[in-house]
Motif scaffolding. Structure first.
Motif, mmCIF file in Angstrom:
data_model
loop_
_atom_site.group_PDB
_atom_site.id
_atom_site.type_symbol
_atom_site.label_atom_id
_atom_site.label_comp_id
_atom_site.label_asym_id
_atom_site.label_seq_id
_atom_site.Cartn_x
_atom_site.Cartn_y
_atom_site.Cartn_z
ATOM 1 N N VAL A 16 5.357 24.516 25.749
ATOM 2 C CA VAL A 16 4.936 25.425 26.815
ATOM 3 C C VAL A 16 3.436 25.296 27.068
ATOM 4 O O VAL A 16 2.995 25.202 28.222
ATOM 5 C CB VAL A 16 5.318 26.882 26.462
ATOM 6 C CG1 VAL A 16 4.657 27.871 27.388
ATOM 7 C CG2 VAL A 16 6.825 27.046 26.492
ATOM 8 N N ILE A 17 2.626 25.250 26.018
ATOM 9 C CA ILE A 17 1.171 25.112 26.187
ATOM 10 C C ILE A 17 0.835 23.776 26.831
ATOM 11 O O ILE A 17 0.010 23.696 27.748
ATOM 12 C CB ILE A 17 0.452 25.260 24.833
ATOM 13 C CG1 ILE A 17 0.625 26.666 24.280
ATOM 14 C CG2 ILE A 17 -1.036 24.947 24.970
ATOM 15 C CD1 ILE A 17 0.121 26.832 22.867
ATOM 16 N N PHE A 18 1.481 22.704 26.394
ATOM 17 C CA PHE A 18 1.250 21.371 26.952
ATOM 18 C C PHE A 18 1.617 21.321 28.430
ATOM 19 O O PHE A 18 0.853 20.840 29.264
ATOM 20 C CB PHE A 18 2.076 20.353 26.156
ATOM 21 C CG PHE A 18 1.891 18.932 26.591
ATOM 22 C CD1 PHE A 18 0.735 18.254 26.255
ATOM 23 C CD2 PHE A 18 2.863 18.280 27.310
ATOM 24 C CE1 PHE A 18 0.556 16.939 26.639
ATOM 25 C CE2 PHE A 18 2.692 16.969 27.700
ATOM 26 C CZ PHE A 18 1.537 16.295 27.359
ATOM 27 N N SER A 19 2.777 21.854 28.779
ATOM 28 C CA SER A 19 3.239 21.840 30.168
ATOM 29 C C SER A 19 2.344 22.679 31.067
ATOM 30 O O SER A 19 1.983 22.248 32.168
ATOM 31 C CB SER A 19 4.671 22.355 30.262
ATOM 32 O OG SER A 19 5.507 21.660 29.405
ATOM 33 N N VAL A 20 1.984 23.848 30.617
ATOM 34 C CA VAL A 20 1.142 24.734 31.424
ATOM 35 C C VAL A 20 -0.235 24.125 31.642
ATOM 36 O O VAL A 20 -0.779 24.179 32.756
ATOM 37 C CB VAL A 20 1.049 26.131 30.770
ATOM 38 C CG1 VAL A 20 -0.048 26.958 31.365
ATOM 39 C CG2 VAL A 20 2.375 26.845 30.895
ATOM 40 N N SER A 21 -0.805 23.511 30.620
ATOM 41 C CA SER A 21 -2.145 22.940 30.784
ATOM 42 C C SER A 21 -2.136 21.745 31.730
ATOM 43 O O SER A 21 -3.059 21.586 32.533
ATOM 44 C CB SER A 21 -2.732 22.562 29.436
ATOM 45 O OG SER A 21 -1.903 21.657 28.773
ATOM 46 N N ILE A 22 -1.107 20.919 31.689
ATOM 47 C CA ILE A 22 -1.028 19.801 32.636
ATOM 48 C C ILE A 22 -0.770 20.316 34.046
ATOM 49 O O ILE A 22 -1.384 19.844 35.006
ATOM 50 C CB ILE A 22 0.061 18.798 32.205
ATOM 51 C CG1 ILE A 22 -0.447 18.013 31.012
ATOM 52 C CG2 ILE A 22 0.404 17.844 33.333
ATOM 53 C CD1 ILE A 22 0.490 16.984 30.501
ATOM 54 N N LEU A 23 0.111 21.303 34.197
ATOM 55 C CA LEU A 23 0.376 21.855 35.525
ATOM 56 C C LEU A 23 -0.858 22.520 36.125
ATOM 57 O O LEU A 23 -1.129 22.358 37.321
ATOM 58 C CB LEU A 23 1.531 22.849 35.461
ATOM 59 C CG LEU A 23 2.916 22.241 35.339
ATOM 60 C CD1 LEU A 23 3.959 23.325 35.173
ATOM 61 C CD2 LEU A 23 3.224 21.400 36.557
ATOM 62 N N ILE A 24 -1.601 23.248 35.326
ATOM 63 C CA ILE A 24 -2.823 23.880 35.836
ATOM 64 C C ILE A 24 -3.817 22.826 36.286
ATOM 65 O O ILE A 24 -4.411 22.935 37.370
ATOM 66 C CB ILE A 24 -3.437 24.798 34.759
ATOM 67 C CG1 ILE A 24 -2.600 26.063 34.616
ATOM 68 C CG2 ILE A 24 -4.875 25.161 35.091
ATOM 69 C CD1 ILE A 24 -3.026 26.950 33.471
ATOM 70 N N ALA A 67 -2.237 22.531 22.106
ATOM 71 C CA ALA A 67 -0.799 22.267 21.971
ATOM 72 C C ALA A 67 -0.518 21.269 20.864
ATOM 73 O O ALA A 67 0.417 21.446 20.072
ATOM 74 C CB ALA A 67 -0.245 21.752 23.298
ATOM 75 N N PHE A 68 -1.316 20.211 20.772
ATOM 76 C CA PHE A 68 -1.088 19.215 19.731
ATOM 77 C C PHE A 68 -1.415 19.754 18.345
ATOM 78 O O PHE A 68 -0.736 19.435 17.371
ATOM 79 C CB PHE A 68 -1.891 17.951 20.012
ATOM 80 C CG PHE A 68 -1.308 17.103 21.109
ATOM 81 C CD1 PHE A 68 0.048 17.014 21.307
ATOM 82 C CD2 PHE A 68 -2.133 16.396 21.950
ATOM 83 C CE1 PHE A 68 0.585 16.240 22.304
ATOM 84 C CE2 PHE A 68 -1.617 15.615 22.956
ATOM 85 C CZ PHE A 68 -0.256 15.534 23.134
#
Length: 113
Positions: free
Chosen positions: A97-105, A82-83
């Motif tokens: 979206v990538i940042f949020s999904v990876s933290i949520l997972i 994401a970064f």
């Protein structure tokens, strides 16, 4: 996987997440004139949120949980992607979206175990 390999992967993941986070945070702090500004708060929040999978990775390494370890590692990889995406493109929707999904997972699988 042996403990030495886990520790090396943890160090590499922590460095990768923090180096990519610091590069984005330095962009936030480029034009600030005061230490107490909203940009500094955004930088600290971004640094804290990006280190969530690293903390979960450390806990999984200490408790020897293989599935939590691999899930947190995927979360850290997602944050790095994401970064890197944020640094290379101008639109914000894909990296957020990538940042949020990876933290949520990472959080969901950590809580589930």
């Amino acid at each position: 996987m042996s403990n030495i390999v886990r520790k090396v992967i943890f160090i590499i993941a922590a460095l990768a997440v923090n180096i990519s986070a610091v590069s984005i945070i330095s962009f936030f702090l480029f034009g600030t004139t005061s230490i107490f500004s909203i940009d500094v708060l955004l930088g600290l929040l971004l640094l804290t949120a990006s280190n969530i999978p690293v903390i979960i990775l450390y806990r999984a390494m200490k408790n020897e949980r293989e599935t939590s370890y691999l899930t947190a590692l995927l979360g850290a990889i997602g944050i790095c992607i994401a970064f890197i995406t944020l640094a290379n493109i101008w639109t914000l929707t894909v990296p957020i979206v990538i940042f949020s999904v990876s933290i949520l997972i990472a959080l969901v699988f950590s809580i589930r175990k």
